[in-house]
Design an enzyme around this catalytic site. Sequence first.
Site, PDB file in Angstrom:
ATOM      1  N   GLY A   1      -6.315   4.074  -4.735  1.00  0.00           N
ATOM      2  CA  GLY A   1      -6.893   5.385  -4.447  1.00  0.00           C
ATOM      3  C   GLY A   1      -8.300   5.256  -3.912  1.00  0.00           C
ATOM      4  O   GLY A   1      -9.177   6.041  -4.287  1.00  0.00           O
TER       5      GLY A   1
ATOM      6  N   ARG B   1       2.525  -0.074  -7.100  1.00  0.00           N
ATOM      7  CA  ARG B   1       1.993  -0.272  -8.461  1.00  0.00           C
ATOM      8  C   ARG B   1       2.200   0.984  -9.290  1.00  0.00           C
ATOM      9  O   ARG B   1       2.592   0.913 -10.451  1.00  0.00           O
ATOM     10  CB  ARG B   1       0.507  -0.665  -8.391  1.00  0.00           C
ATOM     11  CG  ARG B   1      -0.198  -0.778  -9.737  1.00  0.00           C
ATOM     12  CD  ARG B   1       0.495  -1.705 -10.694  1.00  0.00           C
ATOM     13  NE  ARG B   1       0.524  -3.085 -10.224  1.00  0.00           N
ATOM     14  CZ  ARG B   1       1.209  -4.049 -10.817  1.00  0.00           C
ATOM     15  NH1 ARG B   1       1.912  -3.811 -11.906  1.00  0.00           N
ATOM     16  NH2 ARG B   1       1.207  -5.267 -10.313  1.00  0.00           N
TER      17      ARG B   1
ATOM     18  N   LYS C   1       0.801  -1.235   0.000  1.00  0.00           N
ATOM     19  CA  LYS C   1       0.000   0.000   0.000  1.00  0.00           C
ATOM     20  C   LYS C   1       0.831   1.282   0.000  1.00  0.00           C
ATOM     21  O   LYS C   1       0.334   2.367   0.306  1.00  0.00           O
ATOM     22  CB  LYS C   1      -0.995   0.044   1.184  1.00  0.00           C
ATOM     23  CG  LYS C   1      -1.922  -1.142   1.324  1.00  0.00           C
ATOM     24  CD  LYS C   1      -2.509  -1.678   0.071  1.00  0.00           C
ATOM     25  CE  LYS C   1      -3.504  -0.794  -0.589  1.00  0.00           C
ATOM     26  NZ  LYS C   1      -4.006  -1.424  -1.860  1.00  0.00           N
TER      27      LYS C   1
HETATM   28  N1  LIG Z   1      -0.870   7.662  -9.296  1.00  0.00           N
HETATM   29  C1  LIG Z   1      -1.527   6.940  -8.401  1.00  0.00           C
HETATM   30  N2  LIG Z   1      -2.762   6.468  -8.661  1.00  0.00           N
HETATM   31  C2  LIG Z   1      -3.419   5.753  -7.735  1.00  0.00           C
HETATM   32  N3  LIG Z   1      -2.918   5.414  -6.540  1.00  0.00           N
HETATM   33  C3  LIG Z   1      -1.684   5.858  -6.234  1.00  0.00           C
HETATM   34  C4  LIG Z   1      -0.946   6.632  -7.140  1.00  0.00           C
HETATM   35  N4  LIG Z   1       0.237   6.924  -6.570  1.00  0.00           N
HETATM   36  C5  LIG Z   1       0.228   6.384  -5.362  1.00  0.00           C
HETATM   37  N5  LIG Z   1      -0.933   5.740  -5.149  1.00  0.00           N
HETATM   38  C6  LIG Z   1      -1.256   5.046  -3.923  1.00  0.00           C
HETATM   39  O1  LIG Z   1      -0.944   3.672  -4.094  1.00  0.00           O
HETATM   40  C7  LIG Z   1      -1.647   3.012  -3.065  1.00  0.00           C
HETATM   41  C8  LIG Z   1      -1.644   1.523  -3.334  1.00  0.00           C
HETATM   42  O2  LIG Z   1      -0.334   1.088  -3.102  1.00  0.00           O
HETATM   43  P1  LIG Z   1       0.267  -0.214  -3.758  1.00  0.00           P
HETATM   44  O3  LIG Z   1       0.146  -0.113  -5.234  1.00  0.00           O
HETATM   45  O4  LIG Z   1       1.616  -0.392  -3.206  1.00  0.00           O
HETATM   46  O5  LIG Z   1      -0.726  -1.306  -3.210  1.00  0.00           O
HETATM   47  S1  LIG Z   1      -0.495  -2.887  -3.192  1.00  0.00           S
HETATM   48  O6  LIG Z   1       0.335  -3.185  -2.029  1.00  0.00           O
HETATM   49  O7  LIG Z   1       0.132  -3.274  -4.454  1.00  0.00           O
HETATM   50  O8  LIG Z   1      -1.858  -3.434  -3.044  1.00  0.00           O
HETATM   51  C9  LIG Z   1      -2.999   3.655  -3.060  1.00  0.00           C
HETATM   52  O9  LIG Z   1      -3.509   3.571  -1.754  1.00  0.00           O
HETATM   53  P2  LIG Z   1      -5.031   3.915  -1.380  1.00  0.00           P
HETATM   54  O10 LIG Z   1      -5.199   5.392  -1.667  1.00  0.00           O
HETATM   55  O11 LIG Z   1      -5.154   3.632   0.060  1.00  0.00           O
HETATM   56  O12 LIG Z   1      -5.892   3.062  -2.237  1.00  0.00           O
HETATM   57  C10 LIG Z   1      -2.716   5.091  -3.503  1.00  0.00           C
HETATM   58  O13 LIG Z   1      -2.817   6.031  -2.468  1.00  0.00           O
END
Ligand SMILES: Nc1ncnc2c1ncn2[C@@H]1O[C@H](COP(=O)(O)OS(=O)(=O)O)[C@@H](OP(=O)(O)O)[C@H]1O
Length: 406
Positions: free
Chosen positions: A369, A166, A162
């Site tokens: 997100g 990604r 999180k």
């Molecule tokens: N550009 C962009 N678009 C969407 N989301 C973004 C982006 N950059 C960072 N994030 C943040 O990435 C969070 C998810 O983290 P991960 O990809 O590491 O999650 S996972 O561990 O693979 O499930 C995710 O967490 P949440 O907001 O809690 O859903 C996002 O806050």
Amino acid sequence: MAPPGPAGAHPTSAEPLSRSIFRKFLLMLCSLLTSLYVFYCLAERCQTLAGPLVRPSGGGDEAGAPGRGALIGGPRELAVWPAAAHRKRLLQLQPWRRLRPPAPRHDGEEAAWEEEPPGLAGGPGGSGAGSSVAEAPPGTLALLLDEGSKQLPQAIIIGVKKGGTRALLEFLRVHPDVRAVGAEPHFFDRSYHKGLAWYRDLMPRTLEGQITMEKTPSYFVTREAPARISAMSKDTKLIVVVRDPVTRAISDYTQTLSKRPDIPTFESLTFKNRTTGLIDTSWSAIQIGIYAKHLEHWLRHFPISQMLFVSGERLISDPAGELGRVQDFLGLKRIITDKHFYFNKTKGFPCLKKAEGSSKPHCLGKTKGRTHPEIDREVVRRLREFYRPFNLKFYQMTGQDFGWDG
Ligand SMILES: Nc1ncnc2c1ncn2[C@@H]1O[C@H](COP(=O)(O)OS(=O)(=O)O)[C@@H](OP(=O)(O)O)[C@H]1O
């Protein structure tokens, strides 16, 4: 009896003439049919030329399929029917992306990203049929020519869950010298027994100078991972995307809640005993955020100089800035700049103006997100207090202040 007059002679002299016309007609018909047959054969063979592009990971079986073996890739085949084969391969490119092998195990989070958005898929309306080489993913030429080879990753995004892993990987994939596995391989935690050959086979083909990458955020908290990665190569570059551990914990909880809506509240899971305020450090959502502790294990196997810590917060507020640091760390030319991003107001996050292999803008899927539930302020305050000493230690170890305790 009078000999046959001119009228009688006519048929005899006309007969070879009509026979010759007939012969010519027959010849033309034959060549027409032959041409049609040749075209038909070419079209049929072109169908099979996409073999290496569509076969699933480790798909040596397709290469050995009857009638296909000789056709699997190779510049020789391309030389025989250059235009058709080339075009066909480009047409097959997007379906190949959709058929990219899933990781041996990955959670639903990542599955959502693996499904190609309609705009990326081939077929009517998709960009596949209209793809040009310029739009094709990095390494496409290698695939077109069936060149390149599968390498073990030289760089891995090892965490944190999180943190924004990604987003970082998808942004990095825009770089022509980066090739990465789409799904999380989970090799160093769940599938280590399958061996390095299995792991390597998951990797995309690369050309000389290209970096192979993967991301599996759970590696950061897996005790065996540092020794295992070091055994693969002591030179592996490690990237950790870190995020405020309190927000990270809430994000982690939000993900679980989306799959199991009946779980207890965040507040009740946070404490062993709410009255004494004792935090339950055995809850993984809390445990993962004690970054300093996890980092200690890594530093027994890797020098800190081989690790890069990316701020999950800055990856959102200044993606180009963080990507600049990452490209430097990987020894890559700074190709990904602020020109590659735009802020999508609806999504509330930076998105790519052009995703890998596409000319269309692209944001991460809806599992990235999510809206977090409102958490009791007092619980958040207590958690901040809990994490503070670990955060300070982490800043000290990494030489970076991430600003979570400002
Ligand atoms: N550009 C962009 N678009 C969407 N989301 C973004 C982006 N950059 C960072 N994030 C943040 O990435 C969070 C998810 O983290 P991960 O990809 O590491 O999650 S996972 O561990 O693979 O499930 C995710 O967490 P949440 O907001 O809690 O859903 C996002 O806050």
